[in-house]
Design a protein around this motif. Sequence first.
Motif, PDB file in Angstrom:
ATOM      1  N   ALA A  96       0.817  -1.125  -0.070  1.00 52.07           N
ATOM      2  CA  ALA A  96      -0.048  -0.218   0.032  1.00 52.07           C
ATOM      3  C   ALA A  96       0.846   1.478  -0.231  1.00 52.07           C
ATOM      4  CB  ALA A  96      -0.987  -0.034   1.300  1.00 52.07           C
ATOM      5  N   GLY A  97       2.177   1.109   0.423  1.00 56.07           N
ATOM      6  CA  GLY A  97       3.041   2.039   0.644  1.00 56.07           C
ATOM      7  C   GLY A  97       3.631   2.220   1.941  1.00 56.07           C
ATOM      8  N   HIS A  98       4.963   2.643   2.116  1.00 57.22           N
ATOM      9  CA  HIS A  98       5.650   2.121   3.120  1.00 57.22           C
ATOM     10  C   HIS A  98       5.307   2.623   4.728  1.00 57.22           C
ATOM     11  CE1 HIS A  98       7.715   5.920   3.796  1.00 57.22           C
ATOM     12  NE2 HIS A  98       7.530   6.333   2.600  1.00 57.22           N
ATOM     13  N   GLU A 149      -5.268  -7.831 -12.744  1.00 59.50           N
ATOM     14  CA  GLU A 149      -6.232  -7.453 -13.773  1.00 59.50           C
ATOM     15  C   GLU A 149      -7.715  -7.433 -13.198  1.00 59.50           C
ATOM     16  OE1 GLU A 149      -5.297  -9.966 -17.217  1.00 59.50           O
ATOM     17  OE2 GLU A 149      -3.399  -9.158 -17.236  1.00 59.50           O
ATOM     18  N   THR A 150      -7.721  -8.281 -12.197  1.00 58.17           N
ATOM     19  CA  THR A 150      -9.177  -8.418 -11.582  1.00 58.17           C
ATOM     20  C   THR A 150      -9.248  -7.585 -10.288  1.00 58.17           C
ATOM     21  OG1 THR A 150      -8.486 -10.533 -10.609  1.00 58.17           O
ATOM     22  CG2 THR A 150      -9.695 -10.685 -12.692  1.00 58.17           C
ATOM     23  N   GLU A 151     -10.721  -7.021  -9.911  1.00 56.83           N
ATOM     24  CA  GLU A 151     -10.645  -6.378  -8.490  1.00 56.83           C
ATOM     25  C   GLU A 151     -10.287  -7.368  -7.299  1.00 56.83           C
ATOM     26  OE1 GLU A 151     -11.474  -3.366  -8.329  1.00 56.83           O
ATOM     27  OE2 GLU A 151     -11.062  -3.156 -10.278  1.00 56.83           O
ATOM     28  N   LYS A 152     -10.587  -8.273  -7.392  1.00 53.65           N
ATOM     29  CA  LYS A 152     -10.265  -9.136  -6.180  1.00 53.65           C
ATOM     30  C   LYS A 152      -9.685 -10.461  -6.139  1.00 53.65           C
ATOM     31  CE  LYS A 152     -13.923  -6.855  -3.647  1.00 53.65           C
ATOM     32  NZ  LYS A 152     -15.224  -7.072  -2.702  1.00 53.65           N
ATOM     33  N   PRO A 153      -8.617 -10.910  -5.848  1.00 56.13           N
ATOM     34  CA  PRO A 153      -8.266 -12.239  -5.931  1.00 56.13           C
ATOM     35  C   PRO A 153      -9.135 -13.166  -5.004  1.00 56.13           C
ATOM     36  CG  PRO A 153      -7.012 -10.917  -4.301  1.00 56.13           C
ATOM     37  CD  PRO A 153      -7.973 -10.102  -4.639  1.00 56.13           C
ATOM     38  N   PRO A 171      -5.512  -5.943  -2.560  1.00 59.18           N
ATOM     39  CA  PRO A 171      -6.438  -5.489  -3.328  1.00 59.18           C
ATOM     40  C   PRO A 171      -6.763  -3.977  -3.462  1.00 59.18           C
ATOM     41  CG  PRO A 171      -6.903  -7.496  -2.256  1.00 59.18           C
ATOM     42  CD  PRO A 171      -5.351  -6.814  -1.697  1.00 59.18           C
ATOM     43  N   PRO A 172      -6.804  -3.186  -2.607  1.00 62.52           N
ATOM     44  CA  PRO A 172      -7.098  -1.796  -2.563  1.00 62.52           C
ATOM     45  C   PRO A 172      -6.352  -1.176  -3.568  1.00 62.52           C
ATOM     46  CG  PRO A 172      -7.208  -2.523  -0.349  1.00 62.52           C
ATOM     47  CD  PRO A 172      -6.571  -3.476  -1.000  1.00 62.52           C
ATOM     48  N   SER A 173      -5.093  -1.322  -3.704  1.00 61.18           N
ATOM     49  CA  SER A 173      -4.294  -0.709  -4.719  1.00 61.18           C
ATOM     50  C   SER A 173      -4.137  -1.261  -5.883  1.00 61.18           C
ATOM     51  CB  SER A 173      -2.795  -0.426  -4.196  1.00 61.18           C
ATOM     52  OG  SER A 173      -2.074  -1.437  -3.819  1.00 61.18           O
ATOM     53  N   GLY A 174      -4.420  -2.714  -5.771  1.00 64.92           N
ATOM     54  CA  GLY A 174      -4.149  -3.598  -7.061  1.00 64.92           C
ATOM     55  C   GLY A 174      -2.696  -4.151  -7.230  1.00 64.92           C
TER      56      GLY A 174
END
Length: 357
Positions: A182-184, A348-352, A264-267
Amino acid sequence: MVHLIEQEFGTFKGEPVKKFTWKSKSGFSVSVISYGAIVQAIEVPDKHGEINDVVLGFDDINGYVNRNTPYLGATVGRCANRIGGASFQIDGATYELAKNVGIDHLHGGIVGFDKVNWKSVVDGNQVIFSYLSKDGEEGYPGDLVTSVIYEVKDDTLYVEFVATTTKKTVVNLTNHSYFNLAGHELGAAELYNHVITINADKITETTSESIPTGKLLNVGGTPYDLRVPKRLGDLMATTSYDDNYCVSTHGNEGMNFVSRVEHPPSGRYMELYSNQPGVQLYTSNFLPAPGDAALVGKGGSGYRLHGAFCLETQKYPDAVHHPNFLTTILKPGEVYRHRVSYAFGVVETEKPAVVVA
């Protein structure tokens, strides 16, 4: 096309510390520094094109020299992880090592590979750091010549550790980067949103002091079963991780799939491949707890408990004491080679698919 840039990153003991940065057109970039052969930054675009740095670290050399007790981004050696009792025997000779975690030895000792300034050279798209660890350093036998080779291609960081010795010695190198996709700076709240898979059906059993017993435990039916994707927040409601996973496909020729982590929120995702038999999953259990003073990192960010994960490819910890583990003893005339790659991208998809723990 990737461009490689060389800069200065301060000085250490009167010598310049070098910083090397690969930049690609996609916005992906990686920075490494000669001090500790450290991964200092990895910037990755998300599914909206926003770029974030996804590894914990510091903005200047003083941070790494004075505050990097968690080994953020570091090359760890001669022997990563723990050696029980801080000693070992080779051919009847006993070697006493630094006791820097209780009565045991951790991550190469008091002045390990993470606390020295490596020599550096650029060869095309590769940066090669090298270090001579002299006979007796931190108690280890033999002059050990070590290289860490970094290269970036196609949004993938490739790392190779190479070592040779003049005497039989113990070698088990790794990279100790702390990731938060998501970010450090975004901490545990976003770490819990990560979804993780590890290609392992066993872990090494350990004592309460994290020293392996020599037994391998099946992960099936336990919180350690990450063979299908699971959300870290669901798992960590009851379990934190500092465990060596035994890669199921080790022994196959070449690089084996080790792990995939998605946010998932950032992909963003990261896929890990290696030729090593094990990988340590660590969920930053020893970063400062809420209420304690945070470890101040890049941009003044406060790093805290469970703010990132590590995936440290390695041979099994304390292998020198367990004949059933793949040996960590390197002999004169042999070449130690440890390869690992970190591939980054956007799902490529919204949610694994996620299995509820």
